[in-house]
Scaffold this motif. Structure first.
Motif, PDB file in Angstrom:
ATOM      1  N   PRO A   1       0.729  -1.277  -0.077  1.00 11.88           N
ATOM      2  CA  PRO A   1      -0.182   0.061  -0.069  1.00 11.88           C
ATOM      3  C   PRO A   1       0.819   1.279  -0.070  1.00 11.88           C
ATOM      4  CG  PRO A   1      -0.120  -1.160   2.121  1.00 11.88           C
ATOM      5  CD  PRO A   1       0.626  -2.148   1.240  1.00 11.88           C
ATOM      6  N   ASN A   2       2.027   1.028   0.610  1.00  8.13           N
ATOM      7  CA  ASN A   2       3.001   2.350   0.450  1.00  8.13           C
ATOM      8  C   ASN A   2       4.393   1.838   0.561  1.00  8.13           C
ATOM      9  OD1 ASN A   2       4.048   2.424   3.183  1.00  8.13           O
ATOM     10  ND2 ASN A   2       1.723   2.450   3.815  1.00  8.13           N
ATOM     11  N   PRO A   3       5.398   2.690   0.331  1.00  8.18           N
ATOM     12  CA  PRO A   3       6.793   1.834   0.123  1.00  8.18           C
ATOM     13  C   PRO A   3       7.440   1.828   1.554  1.00  8.18           C
ATOM     14  CG  PRO A   3       6.854   4.390  -0.415  1.00  8.18           C
ATOM     15  CD  PRO A   3       5.414   3.938  -0.129  1.00  8.18           C
ATOM     16  N   VAL A   4       6.814   2.104   2.664  1.00  6.70           N
ATOM     17  CA  VAL A   4       7.695   2.236   3.814  1.00  6.70           C
ATOM     18  C   VAL A   4       7.359   0.824   4.960  1.00  6.70           C
ATOM     19  CG1 VAL A   4       8.111   3.659   5.826  1.00  6.70           C
ATOM     20  CG2 VAL A   4       7.676   4.502   3.721  1.00  6.70           C
ATOM     21  N   MET A   5       8.343   0.260   5.108  1.00  2.85           N
ATOM     22  CA  MET A   5       8.409  -1.028   5.794  1.00  2.85           C
ATOM     23  C   MET A   5       9.088  -0.829   7.125  1.00  2.85           C
ATOM     24  SD  MET A   5       9.504  -3.765   3.019  1.00  2.85           S
ATOM     25  CE  MET A   5       9.444  -3.291   1.135  1.00  2.85           C
ATOM     26  N   VAL A   6       8.885  -1.807   8.107  1.00  4.49           N
ATOM     27  CA  VAL A   6       9.814  -1.496   9.235  1.00  4.49           C
ATOM     28  C   VAL A   6      10.920  -2.789   8.955  1.00  4.49           C
ATOM     29  CG1 VAL A   6       8.779  -0.454  10.938  1.00  4.49           C
ATOM     30  CG2 VAL A   6       8.016  -2.868  10.419  1.00  4.49           C
ATOM     31  N   ALA A   7      11.982  -2.739   9.279  1.00  5.08           N
ATOM     32  CA  ALA A   7      13.100  -3.581   8.947  1.00  5.08           C
ATOM     33  C   ALA A   7      13.131  -4.746   9.962  1.00  5.08           C
ATOM     34  CB  ALA A   7      14.660  -2.880   9.044  1.00  5.08           C
ATOM     35  N   ALA A   8      13.730  -5.925   9.281  1.00  4.32           N
ATOM     36  CA  ALA A   8      13.703  -7.055  10.141  1.00  4.32           C
ATOM     37  C   ALA A   8      14.815  -6.873  11.310  1.00  4.32           C
ATOM     38  CB  ALA A   8      14.632  -8.231   9.274  1.00  4.32           C
ATOM     39  N   GLY A   9      14.089  -7.360  12.645  1.00  4.06           N
ATOM     40  CA  GLY A   9      14.840  -7.390  13.671  1.00  4.06           C
ATOM     41  C   GLY A   9      14.736  -5.879  14.508  1.00  4.06           C
ATOM     42  N   ALA A  10      14.446  -5.058  13.843  1.00  8.67           N
ATOM     43  CA  ALA A  10      14.302  -3.832  14.633  1.00  8.67           C
ATOM     44  C   ALA A  10      12.863  -3.095  14.891  1.00  8.67           C
ATOM     45  CB  ALA A  10      14.900  -2.576  13.713  1.00  8.67           C
ATOM     46  N   PHE A  11      12.032  -4.050  14.795  1.00 15.18           N
ATOM     47  CA  PHE A  11      10.487  -3.679  15.290  1.00 15.18           C
ATOM     48  C   PHE A  11       9.979  -5.158  15.879  1.00 15.18           C
ATOM     49  CE2 PHE A  11       6.028  -2.137  14.174  1.00 15.18           C
ATOM     50  CZ  PHE A  11       6.443  -0.937  14.519  1.00 15.18           C
ATOM     51  N   GLY A  12      10.669  -6.026  16.168  1.00 15.85           N
ATOM     52  CA  GLY A  12      10.251  -7.330  16.737  1.00 15.85           C
ATOM     53  C   GLY A  12       9.461  -8.054  15.895  1.00 15.85           C
ATOM     54  N   TYR A  13       8.363  -8.564  16.317  1.00 12.62           N
ATOM     55  CA  TYR A  13       7.682  -9.153  15.371  1.00 12.62           C
ATOM     56  C   TYR A  13       6.469  -8.256  14.859  1.00 12.62           C
ATOM     57  CZ  TYR A  13       9.289 -13.629  16.970  1.00 12.62           C
ATOM     58  OH  TYR A  13      10.137 -14.605  17.335  1.00 12.62           O
ATOM     59  N   GLY A  14       6.650  -7.081  15.214  1.00 11.40           N
ATOM     60  CA  GLY A  14       5.482  -6.155  14.875  1.00 11.40           C
ATOM     61  C   GLY A  14       4.362  -5.942  16.074  1.00 11.40           C
ATOM     62  N   LEU A  15       3.986  -7.080  16.452  1.00 10.61           N
ATOM     63  CA  LEU A  15       2.974  -6.993  17.665  1.00 10.61           C
ATOM     64  C   LEU A  15       3.224  -6.142  18.865  1.00 10.61           C
ATOM     65  CD1 LEU A  15       1.449 -10.459  17.899  1.00 10.61           C
ATOM     66  CD2 LEU A  15       0.493  -8.496  16.955  1.00 10.61           C
ATOM     67  N   GLU A  16       4.689  -6.311  19.293  1.00 13.85           N
ATOM     68  CA  GLU A  16       5.174  -5.512  20.377  1.00 13.85           C
ATOM     69  C   GLU A  16       4.690  -3.927  20.318  1.00 13.85           C
ATOM     70  OE1 GLU A  16       6.615  -7.661  18.659  1.00 13.85           O
ATOM     71  OE2 GLU A  16       8.303  -8.644  19.270  1.00 13.85           O
TER      72      GLU A  16
END
Ligand SMILES: Cc1cc2nc3c(=O)[nH]c(=O)nc-3n(C[C@H](O)[C@H](O)[C@H](O)COP(=O)(O)O)c2cc1C
Length: 308
Positions: A17-32
């Motif tokens: 939907p847009n070009p901005v992701m959170v990078a591996a390992g620096a955002f946990g699994y996301g749920l946090e």
């Protein structure tokens, strides 16, 4: 007066939907981060790298701040792919955000085993292959450091999953263009550049290394010009290949620089620690820039760097 820009981007078969992701390992699994950040708005969440068995990671201290960056030696701590699929993924997919499963391994077999488990799961948008992992069969040399090893692991994982495959390159190879070409030849749909750079930090007063493992991976603003250099070179050599830029992004402007250099999308790592909502602000900043400068889409801006 501005146009309403289209933020959607396509990386081969993967549309975000847009070009901005959170990078591996620096955002946990996301749920946090769900109570702090509206994670449904992100372009995608890349999970921490998943391995076949749970990993405790390295002993502390395993993170140290450095000028304009940080060194980490987390050592791929994760709960293992089965726990991710059973406990985390069902919760994460309820947010509707594209989920990219990062995978890691010490052997080609481990990578393919993890990839095939993910392939059978529901709700994963793509696999990201972390090549910055020590290869057991080659005395701990990183998979991503050599074109033949890269091709071997990428083609094995390609056969283990029909999901879009992103290959994340290690910057430690001498010539990233040949590694990039080998990864694409072996079946990568898109490339992500780059992972952390090896570094050490010393405490002169204590006369010790600051990390228990001595060597860690450098990330943050300190690496941005080098990461951008690699992305730009690979884009020049392989202009048709969708690229994801990562390294030192801490503002919309940083992200726009990557897009101008040829990136289809970007990832934000270290800056999340200082500013967890940064990715959402970067999305908004990109939207504003496109609108103010009369670009109707991210695609229209990509690679639009003037030559002189
Ligand atoms: C604490 C920490 C953990 C990381 N863990 C992973 C990981 O599990 N897998 C991976 O591919 N990259 C991992 N990375 C690398 C980031 O995804 C990213 O490539 C790198 O940090 C450069 O981006 P940045 O400067 O925005 O942080 C990690 C980085 C940090 C700082």
């Amino acid at each position: 007066m501005g146009v309403t820009p289209d933020l959607r981007v396509s990386l081969g078969r993967l549309t975000l939907p847009n070009p901005v992701m959170v990078a591996a390992g620096a955002f946990g699994y996301g749920l946090e981060y769900r109570d702090l950040v509206d994670i449904a708005q992100l372009g995608a969440i890349v999970t921490r790298s998943l391995t076949l068995a749970p990993r405790m990671g390295n002993p502390p201290p395993r993170v140290v701040e450095t000028p304009a960056g940080m060194l980490n030696a987390i050592g791929l701590q994760n709960d293992g792919v089965d726990a991710f699929l059973l406990e985390i993924l069902p919760q994460l997919r309820s947010y509707g955000v594209p989920i990219i499963a990062s995978i890691a391994g010490e052997t080609v077999e481990e990578y393919t085993h993890v990839a095939s488990k993910i392939d059978r799961a529901e709700g994963v948008a793509a696999v990201e292959l972390n090549l910055s992992c020590p290869n057991q069969a080659r005395g701990g040399m990183e998979f991503g450091i050599e074109a033949t090893l890269t091709a071997q692991v990428v083609s094995a994982v390609r056969q283990a999953t029909t999901l879009p495959l992103i290959v994340k390159l290690s910057p430690n190879a001498g010539d990233l263009v040949s590694i990039a070409a080998a990864a694409v030849e072996a079946g990568a749909d898109a490339l992500c550049l780059v992972n952390t750079f090896p570094g050490v930090a010393v405490d002169a007063r204590e006369r010790r290394f600051r990390l228990a493992t001595k060597v860690g991976g450098l990330s943050g603003p300190a690496i941005k010009p080098i990461a951008q250099y690699h992305l730009w070179r690979v884009h020049q050599a392989l202009p048709e290949v969708p690229l994801i830029g990562v390294g030192g992004i801490s503002s919309a402007e940083d992200a726009l620089e990557y897009i101008l250099l040829g990136a289809h999308a970007v990832q934000i790592g270290t800056a999340n620690y200082i500013h967890p909502t940064l990715a959402l602000e970067v999305i908004e900043g990109i939207r504003r820039y496109l609108s103010e400068h009369g670009f109707d889409s991210v695609e229209a801006l990509r690679g639009a760097l003037l030559d002189s």
